[in-house]
Scaffold this motif. Sequence first.
Motif, PDB file in Angstrom:
ATOM      1  N   GLY A 104       0.797  -1.212   0.000  1.00 45.77           N
ATOM      2  CA  GLY A 104       0.000   0.000   0.000  1.00 45.77           C
ATOM      3  C   GLY A 104       0.832   1.265   0.000  1.00 45.77           C
ATOM      4  N   VAL A 105       0.129   2.403   0.163  1.00 43.45           N
ATOM      5  CA  VAL A 105       0.777   3.709   0.144  1.00 43.45           C
ATOM      6  C   VAL A 105       1.509   3.942   1.459  1.00 43.45           C
ATOM      7  CG1 VAL A 105       0.426   6.191  -0.067  1.00 43.45           C
ATOM      8  CG2 VAL A 105      -0.988   4.616  -1.398  1.00 43.45           C
ATOM      9  N   CYS A 106       2.755   4.379   1.345  1.00 46.87           N
ATOM     10  CA  CYS A 106       3.596   4.590   2.525  1.00 46.87           C
ATOM     11  C   CYS A 106       3.685   6.084   2.836  1.00 46.87           C
ATOM     12  CB  CYS A 106       4.987   4.021   2.247  1.00 46.87           C
ATOM     13  SG  CYS A 106       6.178   4.209   3.566  1.00 46.87           S
ATOM     14  N   VAL A 107       3.211   6.474   4.033  1.00 47.66           N
ATOM     15  CA  VAL A 107       3.278   7.870   4.483  1.00 47.66           C
ATOM     16  C   VAL A 107       4.280   7.944   5.631  1.00 47.66           C
ATOM     17  CG1 VAL A 107       2.010   9.822   5.426  1.00 47.66           C
ATOM     18  CG2 VAL A 107       0.883   8.237   3.829  1.00 47.66           C
ATOM     19  N   PRO A 108       5.411   8.644   5.460  1.00 48.98           N
ATOM     20  CA  PRO A 108       6.450   8.689   6.498  1.00 48.98           C
ATOM     21  C   PRO A 108       5.912   9.075   7.876  1.00 48.98           C
ATOM     22  CG  PRO A 108       7.229   9.726   4.494  1.00 48.98           C
ATOM     23  CD  PRO A 108       5.777   9.430   4.271  1.00 48.98           C
ATOM     24  N   GLY A 109       6.304   8.286   8.890  1.00 50.46           N
ATOM     25  CA  GLY A 109       5.897   8.557  10.257  1.00 50.46           C
ATOM     26  C   GLY A 109       4.577   7.939  10.650  1.00 50.46           C
ATOM     27  N   GLU A 110       3.831   7.437   9.698  1.00 48.92           N
ATOM     28  CA  GLU A 110       2.510   6.869   9.994  1.00 48.92           C
ATOM     29  C   GLU A 110       2.639   5.417  10.425  1.00 48.92           C
ATOM     30  OE1 GLU A 110      -0.778   5.691   6.941  1.00 48.92           O
ATOM     31  OE2 GLU A 110      -1.135   7.769   7.474  1.00 48.92           O
ATOM     32  N   ARG A 111       2.002   5.057  11.537  1.00 46.01           N
ATOM     33  CA  ARG A 111       2.012   3.687  12.020  1.00 46.01           C
ATOM     34  C   ARG A 111       1.055   2.831  11.199  1.00 46.01           C
ATOM     35  NH1 ARG A 111       6.096   2.058  14.876  1.00 46.01           N
ATOM     36  NH2 ARG A 111       4.802   0.357  15.598  1.00 46.01           N
ATOM     37  N   VAL A 112       1.445   1.587  10.966  1.00 48.47           N
ATOM     38  CA  VAL A 112       0.627   0.671  10.169  1.00 48.47           C
ATOM     39  C   VAL A 112       0.361  -0.579  10.995  1.00 48.47           C
ATOM     40  CG1 VAL A 112       0.471  -0.642   8.037  1.00 48.47           C
ATOM     41  CG2 VAL A 112       1.673   1.537   8.058  1.00 48.47           C
ATOM     42  N   THR A 113      -0.894  -0.946  11.122  1.00 51.90           N
ATOM     43  CA  THR A 113      -1.248  -2.119  11.928  1.00 51.90           C
ATOM     44  C   THR A 113      -1.327  -3.390  11.087  1.00 51.90           C
ATOM     45  OG1 THR A 113      -3.585  -1.538  11.656  1.00 51.90           O
ATOM     46  CG2 THR A 113      -2.469  -0.785  13.654  1.00 51.90           C
ATOM     47  N   GLN A 114      -2.069  -3.338   9.984  1.00 53.59           N
ATOM     48  CA  GLN A 114      -2.230  -4.508   9.134  1.00 53.59           C
ATOM     49  C   GLN A 114      -2.080  -4.097   7.670  1.00 53.59           C
ATOM     50  OE1 GLN A 114      -6.109  -6.048  10.304  1.00 53.59           O
ATOM     51  NE2 GLN A 114      -5.124  -7.561  11.607  1.00 53.59           N
ATOM     52  N   PRO A 115      -0.830  -3.942   7.199  1.00 56.98           N
ATOM     53  CA  PRO A 115      -0.619  -3.551   5.813  1.00 56.98           C
ATOM     54  C   PRO A 115      -1.106  -4.622   4.858  1.00 56.98           C
ATOM     55  CG  PRO A 115       1.445  -4.236   6.823  1.00 56.98           C
ATOM     56  CD  PRO A 115       0.423  -4.174   7.917  1.00 56.98           C
ATOM     57  N   VAL A 116      -1.590  -4.193   3.710  1.00 61.86           N
ATOM     58  CA  VAL A 116      -2.053  -5.132   2.683  1.00 61.86           C
ATOM     59  C   VAL A 116      -0.838  -5.751   2.014  1.00 61.86           C
ATOM     60  CG1 VAL A 116      -3.335  -5.370   0.545  1.00 61.86           C
ATOM     61  CG2 VAL A 116      -4.130  -3.785   2.308  1.00 61.86           C
TER      62      VAL A 116
END
Length: 238
Positions: free
Chosen positions: A190-202
């Motif tokens: 998916g789209v990566c936004v710097p600093g944003e936490r990701v719980t369940q990436p596709v």
Amino acid sequence: MMQGAVSAVSLLVLGSAWLVHTVPVLIEPFILTQENFHLAQFMGKWYEVAVVSTCPHYMQRKRGNPVIVALELQHVASDGNFAMTATSFRNGSCKLTSTDYGLTNTPGRFFHHIARFGADVDSFVVHCNYDEYAMVLLLSTEKPSGNKTTAFKLYSRAMSVRATVLDDFKTLVRQHGVSDDAIIMNQNKGVCVPGERVTQPVTAQPQVEKKYGATCGSLRSTLVMFHQARPSDSLFKG
């Protein structure tokens, strides 16, 4: 007098032969870059969709997180380098890094230094058509150990590659003595936004489109080994 002259010449010849055998001659790999390479057309957004390296540690780390890396290349005409910004998912968040690449006298050949590993890296754009794909060969030398590593990266303007482009990339890898079975296909998370936490990436493998089209020149015509020493203008920190 003639005998003395002959003896002197013989000594010179023997001395030259001894010098040749005792002084090592360092020859660097010669890589022919993309013909008529255009830096401006190479700039912009790319995605690193496939990679392979002769460095076991890099491959182990990459297999643990085979994610597509979004790249943004920017060059200011007055500068002798360009910047590459890379964003990718790592440890549950989006990470951003930036590297400065120095230009050299050879179009399509760049240089940067990795201070953390004490490594000098030469990058060669060996195949590209600018609006679809680029194949990059990287030669790294660690100091002071002198350990050398070869890596290949496949860039795409989209998160997908045509089957023929992937086949050409595999051929490039094989022609340099690396097994194409080791190639890691990066995954689309998916789209990566710097600093944003990701719980369940596709998680999904990048698509390989089945349609065919023109490529950017013959692989055979652009692969020649053994190169002259690095140009003196190869500098800049990465």
